[in-house]
Each structure stands twice: as C-alpha cells, then as structure tokens.
Write a protein that holds these residues in place. Structure first.
Motif, PDB file in Angstrom:
ATOM      1  N   GLU A   1       0.826  -1.200   0.000  1.00  0.00           N
ATOM      2  CA  GLU A   1       0.000   0.000   0.000  1.00  0.00           C
ATOM      3  C   GLU A   1       0.867   1.259   0.000  1.00  0.00           C
ATOM      4  N   PRO A   2       0.448   2.328  -0.695  1.00  0.00           N
ATOM      5  CA  PRO A   2       1.235   3.553  -0.717  1.00  0.00           C
ATOM      6  C   PRO A   2       1.509   4.072   0.688  1.00  0.00           C
ATOM      7  N   ASN A   3       2.767   4.317   0.957  1.00  0.00           N
ATOM      8  CA  ASN A   3       3.155   4.938   2.226  1.00  0.00           C
ATOM      9  C   ASN A   3       3.988   6.156   1.865  1.00  0.00           C
ATOM     10  N   VAL A   4       3.281   7.225   1.580  1.00  0.00           N
ATOM     11  CA  VAL A   4       3.977   8.373   1.019  1.00  0.00           C
ATOM     12  C   VAL A   4       4.866   9.078   2.031  1.00  0.00           C
ATOM     13  N   GLU A   5       4.724   8.748   3.313  1.00  0.00           N
ATOM     14  CA  GLU A   5       5.643   9.309   4.286  1.00  0.00           C
ATOM     15  C   GLU A   5       7.063   8.790   4.045  1.00  0.00           C
ATOM     16  N   GLU A   6       7.152   7.607   3.400  1.00  0.00           N
ATOM     17  CA  GLU A   6       8.461   7.033   3.094  1.00  0.00           C
ATOM     18  C   GLU A   6       8.509   6.666   1.612  1.00  0.00           C
ATOM     19  N   HIS A   7       8.077   7.585   0.772  1.00  0.00           N
ATOM     20  CA  HIS A   7       7.958   7.269  -0.652  1.00  0.00           C
ATOM     21  C   HIS A   7       9.334   7.060  -1.273  1.00  0.00           C
ATOM     22  N   PRO A   8       9.540   5.915  -1.963  1.00  0.00           N
ATOM     23  CA  PRO A   8      10.869   5.578  -2.459  1.00  0.00           C
ATOM     24  C   PRO A   8      11.217   6.130  -3.834  1.00  0.00           C
ATOM     25  N   ASP A   9      10.228   6.656  -4.555  1.00  0.00           N
ATOM     26  CA  ASP A   9      10.430   6.943  -5.971  1.00  0.00           C
ATOM     27  C   ASP A   9      10.705   8.429  -6.207  1.00  0.00           C
ATOM     28  N   ASP A  10      11.980   8.800  -6.328  1.00  0.00           N
ATOM     29  CA  ASP A  10      12.338  10.187  -6.630  1.00  0.00           C
ATOM     30  C   ASP A  10      12.166  10.517  -8.102  1.00  0.00           C
TER      31      ASP A  10
ATOM     32  N   GLY B   1      -5.384   6.903   1.910  1.00  0.00           N
ATOM     33  CA  GLY B   1      -5.463   7.189   0.482  1.00  0.00           C
ATOM     34  C   GLY B   1      -6.708   6.671  -0.191  1.00  0.00           C
ATOM     35  N   GLY B   2      -7.691   6.226   0.601  1.00  0.00           N
ATOM     36  CA  GLY B   2      -8.947   5.742   0.041  1.00  0.00           C
ATOM     37  C   GLY B   2     -10.064   6.746   0.246  1.00  0.00           C
ATOM     38  N   PHE B   3     -10.871   6.974  -0.814  1.00  0.00           N
ATOM     39  CA  PHE B   3     -11.977   7.938  -0.751  1.00  0.00           C
ATOM     40  C   PHE B   3     -13.215   7.312  -1.369  1.00  0.00           C
ATOM     41  N   ILE B   4     -14.359   7.637  -0.796  1.00  0.00           N
ATOM     42  CA  ILE B   4     -15.633   7.157  -1.333  1.00  0.00           C
ATOM     43  C   ILE B   4     -16.474   8.359  -1.741  1.00  0.00           C
ATOM     44  N   PHE B   5     -16.880   8.359  -2.983  1.00  0.00           N
ATOM     45  CA  PHE B   5     -17.807   9.365  -3.499  1.00  0.00           C
ATOM     46  C   PHE B   5     -19.123   8.628  -3.741  1.00  0.00           C
ATOM     47  N   SER B   6     -20.099   8.889  -2.884  1.00  0.00           N
ATOM     48  CA  SER B   6     -21.307   8.063  -2.841  1.00  0.00           C
ATOM     49  C   SER B   6     -22.107   8.086  -4.134  1.00  0.00           C
ATOM     50  N   ASP B   7     -21.992   9.154  -4.907  1.00  0.00           N
ATOM     51  CA  ASP B   7     -22.727   9.219  -6.174  1.00  0.00           C
ATOM     52  C   ASP B   7     -22.277   8.123  -7.143  1.00  0.00           C
ATOM     53  N   PHE B   8     -21.024   7.681  -6.977  1.00  0.00           N
ATOM     54  CA  PHE B   8     -20.477   6.682  -7.898  1.00  0.00           C
ATOM     55  C   PHE B   8     -20.515   5.278  -7.315  1.00  0.00           C
ATOM     56  N   LEU B   9     -20.019   5.114  -6.086  1.00  0.00           N
ATOM     57  CA  LEU B   9     -19.903   3.790  -5.483  1.00  0.00           C
ATOM     58  C   LEU B   9     -19.793   3.957  -3.967  1.00  0.00           C
ATOM     59  N   PHE B  10     -20.170   2.914  -3.257  1.00  0.00           N
ATOM     60  CA  PHE B  10     -20.127   2.930  -1.789  1.00  0.00           C
ATOM     61  C   PHE B  10     -18.805   2.393  -1.256  1.00  0.00           C
ATOM     62  N   ALA B  11     -17.781   2.328  -2.092  1.00  0.00           N
ATOM     63  CA  ALA B  11     -16.486   1.780  -1.673  1.00  0.00           C
ATOM     64  C   ALA B  11     -15.373   2.592  -2.322  1.00  0.00           C
ATOM     65  N   SER B  12     -14.164   2.432  -1.781  1.00  0.00           N
ATOM     66  CA  SER B  12     -13.015   3.160  -2.332  1.00  0.00           C
ATOM     67  C   SER B  12     -12.704   2.687  -3.741  1.00  0.00           C
TER      68      SER B  12
ATOM     69  N   SER C   1      -0.883  10.854   3.286  1.00  0.00           N
ATOM     70  CA  SER C   1      -2.283  10.451   3.134  1.00  0.00           C
ATOM     71  C   SER C   1      -3.200  11.306   4.001  1.00  0.00           C
ATOM     72  N   MET C   2      -2.715  11.735   5.168  1.00  0.00           N
ATOM     73  CA  MET C   2      -3.514  12.618   6.028  1.00  0.00           C
ATOM     74  C   MET C   2      -3.753  13.973   5.348  1.00  0.00           C
ATOM     75  N   ARG C   3      -2.679  14.528   4.781  1.00  0.00           N
ATOM     76  CA  ARG C   3      -2.812  15.832   4.132  1.00  0.00           C
ATOM     77  C   ARG C   3      -3.674  15.713   2.877  1.00  0.00           C
ATOM     78  N   LEU C   4      -3.525  14.639   2.157  1.00  0.00           N
ATOM     79  CA  LEU C   4      -4.339  14.427   0.967  1.00  0.00           C
ATOM     80  C   LEU C   4      -5.820  14.382   1.332  1.00  0.00           C
ATOM     81  N   LEU C   5      -6.141  13.773   2.457  1.00  0.00           N
ATOM     82  CA  LEU C   5      -7.539  13.745   2.906  1.00  0.00           C
ATOM     83  C   LEU C   5      -8.059  15.164   3.115  1.00  0.00           C
ATOM     84  N   SER C   6      -7.270  16.017   3.740  1.00  0.00           N
ATOM     85  CA  SER C   6      -7.712  17.400   3.959  1.00  0.00           C
ATOM     86  C   SER C   6      -7.928  18.124   2.626  1.00  0.00           C
TER      87      SER C   6
END
Length: 834
Positions: free
Chosen positions: A591-600, A707-718, A636-641
């Motif tokens: 799973e993406p762990n952007v706090e320790e993202h390896p890809d420069d 990093g998971g988001f649900i937009f209810s108009d489209f689907l009830f899952a990430s 992921s926390m900042r992305l949520l905001s």
C-alpha cells in the motif's frame, strides 16, 4: 428467586466433531454433562424451577434430565421452532416465568456466586442485571461499560479491537424481572445484547452490571474444552463431585487399577473402568466403562465412556469420543479430536492436529499425516470483517478454497449466480479457481470476471444480476498473505450475520452437494469493462475536465488499473505519462506509504516536464497517493484534507449534507468544514466502516487516512481510479492547483508511536485507559481519542498484531510528540503492573 431459564439450544459447531451427535450442553466435563453442572449450581443457590430452551437434538437432553426430579429440581422444556435469538427464545418460555428469574447458558463452565449477584440486583432495584467478568482476550465477547454505581452505560456486542474499551465482558448470565419479558416480541428474532438491553437503555430502565470474581469459561471451541477440562480437574472451578477421592485422584465405583500403574498429578476415572498393568496416566479424565490395556501412556487426555485403549498405546493432549477403539501400539500425537465410534488400528500413527468424524476407521499400521492445521488456525475467527486472510499456499490453499467455496454457496440460495474476480497473483488464480469449484458443487452458477479490480467487481454487482461475489488478491498489507473478500448482492461487504453462517458451514461439515446434473455453471462475461467505463464517465462533469487539458503522471504500480484506466483517461483527452503500466504480480508494491515514498523519479519528471499532477495507484486500484507540480508528495492525512476541501467547495449547491472521516484523521477536517453547512461524522478506522457510513443518503463523501476515498454518487467503496477522475473534475471546477489548496488550508501535526502489547493485555490496557481518562473529553468510536484543549491523542489497538498505535495531534510538533510520548509511558507502565 426460584426460577431459571437454561439456554440449551446450541449446535456446538466449534466443538465438532465431538458434537456431531450430541448438543453442546451435553458435552462432559469431569464425566458430567456441562448442563448438569449448571443445574447443580442453580440448585446450590436454591433455584429449583428450571425451564430449558431446546433446539438441536432436544431428545438427548429431555431423556437425560426427564422431569428433573433425579437432580432435585423441577425441569420444564420449551422447544424453539426457529432461531428467534437469545431473548426471543426466552420469550417462548413466558408461561413458566411468573417472577424474577435468571438466564444462564447450558454450555458454560462457572461457579459464580448467584446469591451475591441477586443481592446486588435487589439493592439496585434493577430490572435487569448482567453478570460480568474480566478476561484477557475480550474480543470474542460482548463488552459492557458501567458507571461507578454499576449502571450500564453502553453495549458493544462482538466488538472490533478498537471498540474493546474494557476487559469486562458480558457472560451471558442475566437476572431479569418478569416484567422485562413484555419488551420482547413473540416469535420474532430478538437478542439480549443487540436488541433488548439497548432498548432498555433508550427507555432509561434500571439496567446494571455486576462484576463477579468466580470462575467462568465459555467452552467455545475444542481448545477451550481441553482448557476447561484441565481447570476442573485441578479444582480451579468449584463443581459438585459425586465421586470418591483417593490421595490426589478421583476413582469411580467398581473401577479397578492394576497396582503397577502410576497416576500422576490429578486423574479422574469414572465407574466400572478397568486399567491394566504398567500404565502411566497424567492429568487425564477417563470415562465410565472404559478399558485400558497394559503399558498405556496417557498425558492430558480425555476419554469418553465405553472406549477401549489397546496395549502400549500412547496418547498426548487428545480427546477421544464414546465407543472408540484405539489399537495396540497406536500413537496419537497432540491436539487430536476423535468423534464417537471410531476405530484406530494396531500400530497406527495419527499426527498432531487431526479431527476424525464419527465412525471413521484407520487401518492397522496406517500413518494418518494429513494435517488439518488450517482448521485449527481458524478456531477463533475465520473472518476479519468480510475478509479472510492467511499465508499463501500454507494456511490458504486449494483444499481450503474448495471447502470455503462450498460453505459460501451454502449460505446463499441454490441456483443463484455469483461473481468471481482476482488480481494477477498466481496464488490468487489458484484460489479463485478452487473457490469457484466449491461454489459450483453446491449448485451456484459463477460468472468469472478473471483479472479485474475490486471497484469494477463492485460496480458489476450493482447491476442486480448476482446474489453475491468474491475477490481474491495478494494482501496489500502483507504480501505473504492472500485475502478473500466476499460481497453481497449490492456489491457491499457481507454483513456479520452472513459471515457467521459461512463459518458455521465451514466448521460444521454440513455441506450438501448437488447431483451431477445440478452442478453450477462457470461462465466468462465480456462487457464488464464497458459497464464500468460508462458509469465512470456519466457521474463526472467531463466537459470541465476536457477543457482543462490536463498533463498528468500515473504510476500504476504494475496493478490492475493499467488494464482499463488508460482508456478512460483517453476519453477525457488527458495527456498522460504512464509508469509501470502493465500487470505484473511479482512486482506489486505494498500500500502507498507516502511518508516514506521511495520513488524520486516521479518528482524529477514532474519538475522537468511541467506536469501538473501525479498519482500513484495502489495495485488493487482502491487507493492513491498524490504528487504536485513541484514534485512534492503529500501524506495520506494531508491528501484527505485537500480532497475534503475540494469536495466541499464543489458541492455547496447540495448543502446541507454529511461527510464521514476516520477517527484517526486530523482535526483539520472540522476546521475546514466550519465554512460550509456540512456535518462531519467520525467513523471507525477501517474500509468496512467507510462503506457502512455511506448507507444514509445524506452522506456524500467518506474519507480514509490511507489514500482511500468514497464518493457516494459513484460507489459505496473506495475506488482509486474514480478518485483520480474526481480530483481532476474538482480541480477543473475550482480552477485551482493542489499546491494552492495546500497553502491555504490549516495545518496540524500528528506524531505516531507503536507500542508492543501482548494480545492478552489489550483489554486490560483499554480498561486502564478508560479509567485514567474518565474525567477527560473523549470520543469512543474506534479506540479512545482523548482531548486536551486543542491537542488530542488516539489510543488504537492494532487489529492484526500485538500492538497499540498512539497518534498525538497538535498545532505544534513538540506538543504532538509530548502528548503521544506521555501515553506511551503510561501504557508501558500499565503493561509492567502485576
């Protein structure tokens, strides 16, 4: 109080194969049925008018107890015609219950002081009193929270670890005033913990919990049965014993033991049993009419009645049912459970962790080495939410899959259609095939979507053509594991009740396979991608995206989105630079762990080519990470905001409405939402909780912290692909850049600490934390979130390992560290206490 109801309808599924032919309350402890021990306990406290509620194999119980006179009680019986739940079953005994009464299970082992509990009940003038006890692992039981006076304030039936706010649990023993029966509907499913007691709380009726210090054990599985047997043998629970004691051993009537035989520690021997010469017997319970040959070694063994053991046989930590025959020189290793009327040949060898169903025969000299370790692995819980996880090809393997598929099929209607999909992992392919084979054998038709993402599978289920579905994947949390996720007909995760039904079939061996002509079909539909793409585009304002002419980067992580998302982005006329854009299961990243993202490289590309946005897609296409035009990856926390701000800004026209976010999310969310007519709800920190939050129609957006988001108009899952599309749409509508939104939002700091904590101490730590923070403002959604002014700390027990997560939060980094470290010290202090 003279009246009692004994709940004696249990199937005993987890005690199989021992309970194939008897109800669970009739399983013997010290050669006496558990239910008889309960009858004796009630009689010891002058409770002699007993109603037994029966369901499974009722005749065995009625034949044994008859009218109860042989046991000094008056026994009546009520047989349920259907499963009406615990309270509903008691309601069926209404005609026999005229005054205050106690409800107790017939299959627990306990010596509680009922008289003291009754005194507490009277003192508090309670309508219902629940007997409580403290246990090391409270997860399998209902948690009960009380105030300082013992009045119950909250119930949590079968909680998740984040809801284990105490190690004080509901024992299933209740003292009730007769008037309480009027709250229970007749012949409707109604449960004490899920229905009746919450109703009493809402009605503000006097409902109390009495913490008792006696012995209590739920004989919930085979290992608990062995532990309870040993506890009883060693006197840890006070039971009535109608048997003479010689030195440290209990010897029944007319039993003979050769003088050369040695009994060690404590041994109980029933009536009319014969034991030969030179035997060594340690910590064992031997039934009546048992014959044991010469030179036999028994250690930690339970032998039921009328069983024979041949000369020189050796058994260790096993349970042998009635009327079995164990041959000469047979060896049975530890943790073997043999049901009634089995025959084990001379010199046969049974490996550890084997179960034999009734009337099985093992030939002379045979070695039975087929291990059922996977069943032992699932002794406590098969499911985590709607997911089954285990080590690839060791715990989860084709035999397991075929059996699971049949169990899943039994929980749905025969001849219904099921959907199956998987990720590209080779073990996933094998497991999906074995599961679909199992489904077909019980008459379920399968549409196999083959390699496809979970969001696409959920969308296909929304067409209404299927009873349910499965998806098999390599676990994004642990690449050595396989996950099996089960969906209902709507595409949501199955509910707990359906999961329990599947468990019952899986453990119970009650699979009813269909005839050859009724075996289900396996088909391969082709239009799933078209359906998904059309719905994707229909729910976005595509004109705004088309006009923006985005230049973006996508890292597909060698995952499933690469099979469909390039076409969707092409329809949106987006200029895309794709990385890792083909499916390769061997190169899946976790799973993406952007706090320790390896890809420069992504950052370099973004800056050098002038791309506006970059996304990193999780291989399963459910979650994303994001990089802006400066080459800055967002946590992921900042992305949520940021995504929350975008959603609120572009949906002002739909106010008022609700959004839901994880309890672990930053307070930034509430600060942002203050400028909108929107209510923020906090939910448990899991994807299943996110999906559950979408059930009300006024919840339009749900955000997670991974990093998971649900937009209810489209689907009830990430859905990671839709999250990218929605972010593109919202940015186009606001005409803003991610970096601009980041700069304008409030910024708070979180500090994470993980504290190792043994599983058996988690409940105790939660209780201590609840006691310590009793005077603080706090939220009890998932774990304990404690507030100190503008600062907060979340104590969250880990679901899948022995640890606590501590999340300190503040506007100032030093304060976040301080509050997290303070609770780190407290937890470590509580762990060191005796």
């Amino acid at each position: 109080m003279e009246e009692a109801v004994i709940m004696a309808g249990g199937f005993g599924t987890r005690l199989r194969p021992l309970t194939m032919d008897i109800p669970k309350p009739m399983v013997p402890i010290l050669n006496v049925p558990m239910m008889e021990h309960i009858v004796n306990l009630l009689k010891n406290h002058n409770i002699t008018k007993i109603v037994s509620v029966l369901y499974f194999h009722p005749d065995i119980i009625t034949t044994y107890f008859e009218d109860g006179s042989r046991f000094g009680v008056d026994m009546k019986y009520v047989q349920a015609q259907a499963d009406y739940g615990t309270a509903g079953a008691v309601r069926n005994a209404y005609e026999y219950l005229k005054s205050r009464f106690i409800v107790i299970s017939g299959d627990v082992l306990t010596d509680f002081d009922i008289t003291k509990a009754l005194e507490f009940h009277k003192e508090k003038n309670s309508a219902a009193t629940i007997l409580l006890t403290r246990v090391p692992d409270p997860l399998q039981f209902g948690i009960v929270m009380t105030d300082s006076d013992g009045r119950i304030t909250r119930f949590l039936e079968k909680p998740s670890w984040g809801q284990v706010f105490s190690d004080t649990i509901n024992t299933g023993i209740y003292i009730l005033d007769a008037s309480v029966l009027d709250l229970i509907p007749y012949q409707e499913e109604f449960d004490f913990s899920k229905d009746l007691f919450p109703l009493m709380l809402r009605l503000k009726m006097p409902l109390y919990g009495y913490i008792t210090s006696g012995y209590w054990r739920d004989i919930g599985n085979l290992n608990e049965y062995q532990a309870g047997q040993l506890d009883a043998l060693h006197g840890k629970v006070k039971l009535n014993m109608d048997i003479s004691k010689k030195e440290n051993h209990f010897i029944g009537r007319n039993s003979t033991i050769a003088s050369t035989t040695k009994l060690h520690n404590t041994v109980l021997i029933g009536n009319d049993t014969k034991i030969g010469n030179h035997c060594e017997i340690t910590d064992s319970v031997i039934g009546s009419n048992v014959v044991i040959g010469n030179g036999v070694r028994l250690t930690g063994v339970t032998l039921w009645d009328q069983t024979q053991i041949g000369d020189l046989a050796e058994l260790t930590d096993d349970v042998i049912g009635k009327q079995c025959n164990i041959g000469m020189k047979a060896t049975i290793e530890e943790n073997v459970f043999i049901a009634d009327q089995c025959s084990i040949g001379d010199k046969a060898h049974l490996s550890a962790n084997i179960k034999l169903w009734p009337q099985k025969h093992i030939a002379d000299g045979a070695t039975l080495s087929r291990s059922l370790v996977q069943e032992e692995t699932w002794q406590k819980e098969l499911f985590t939410d709607a997911r089954i996880s285990g080590i690839s090809n060791i715990e989860i393997h084709p035999e397991f899959g075929a059996k699971l598929g049949s169990a899943i099929g039994m929980a749905f209607e025969k001849n219904s259609s099921f959907l199956a999909s998987r990720d590209p992992d080779k073990v996933s392919r094998i497991m999906k095939r074995s599961i679909t084979s199992g489904l077909s054998t019980v008459g379920i038709n399968v549409n196999d979507l083959q390699i496809i993402s979970i969001p696409q599978t959920r969308q296909e289920l929304r067409t209404g053509r299927y009873a349910g579905g499965i998806h098999v994947r390599r676990s994004p949390r642990n690449p050595q594991n396989i996950d099996i996720i089960i969906f209902n007909k709507e595409g949501r995760d199955i509910q707990t009740s359906r999961a329990k039904t599947i468990e019952r079939y899986f453990f119970g061996e009650e699979i009813k396979r269909v005839s050859a002509e009724n075996v289900g079909n396996i088909n391969y539909p082709e239009r799933t991608s078209e359906i998904y793409t059309n719905r994707f585009l229909e729910t976005l304002e595509t004109v705004a995206i088309l006009e923006r002419r985005y230049k973006i980067l996508i890292d597909y992580s060698f995952g499933l989105a690469s099979t469909i998302f390039p076409q969707i982005l092409g329809n949106l006329r987006t200029d895309v630079l794709s990385l890792n854009n083909y499916v390769d299961a061997s190169r899946f990243k976790s799973e993406p762990n952007v706090e320790e993202h390896p890809d420069d490289n992504c950052a370099k590309i973004m800056r050098s080519l002038g791309y506006e946005l970059g996304f990193w897609m999780e291989p399963g296409a459910e979650k994303i990470a994001l990089i802006d035009e400066r080459g800055v990856w967002y946590s992921s926390m900042r992305l949520l905001s940021i995504v929350t701000k975008l959603f609120l800004e572009t949906n002002r026209h739909r106010e008022p409405y609700k959004i839901a976010v994880s309890i672990a999310a930053s307070k930034e969310i509430e600060i942002i939402a203050k400028n909108y007519n929107v209510n923020v709800e906090r939910i448990k920190n899991s994807h299943s909780a996110m999906m559950e939050a979408t059930r009300p129609n006024d919840v339009l957006f749900v955000g997670g912290v991974y990093g998971g988001f649900i937009f209810s108009d489209f689907l009830f899952a990430s859905d990671g692909m839709y999250s990218v599309g929605k972010i593109l749409e919202m940015l186009a509508l606001t005409k803003m850049k991610i970096s601009e939104i980041d700069a304008m939002l409030p910024r708070r700091v979180q500090h994470f600490i993980e504290v190792p904590c043994p599983w058996d101490y988690k409940g105790t730590i939660m209780r201590r934390a609840m006691e310590h923070t009793d005077q603080f403002e706090r939220q009890l959604v998932d774990g304990i979130k404690i507030f100190a002014g503008l600062d907060s700390v979340l104590l969250l027990p880990a679901k899948e390992k022995g640890a606590f997560s501590i999340i300190g939060e503040s506007e100032v980094y030093e304060n976040a560290v301080f509050i997290a470290e303070s609770y780190n010290t407290l937890i470590r202090t509580w762990l060191d206490e005796p």
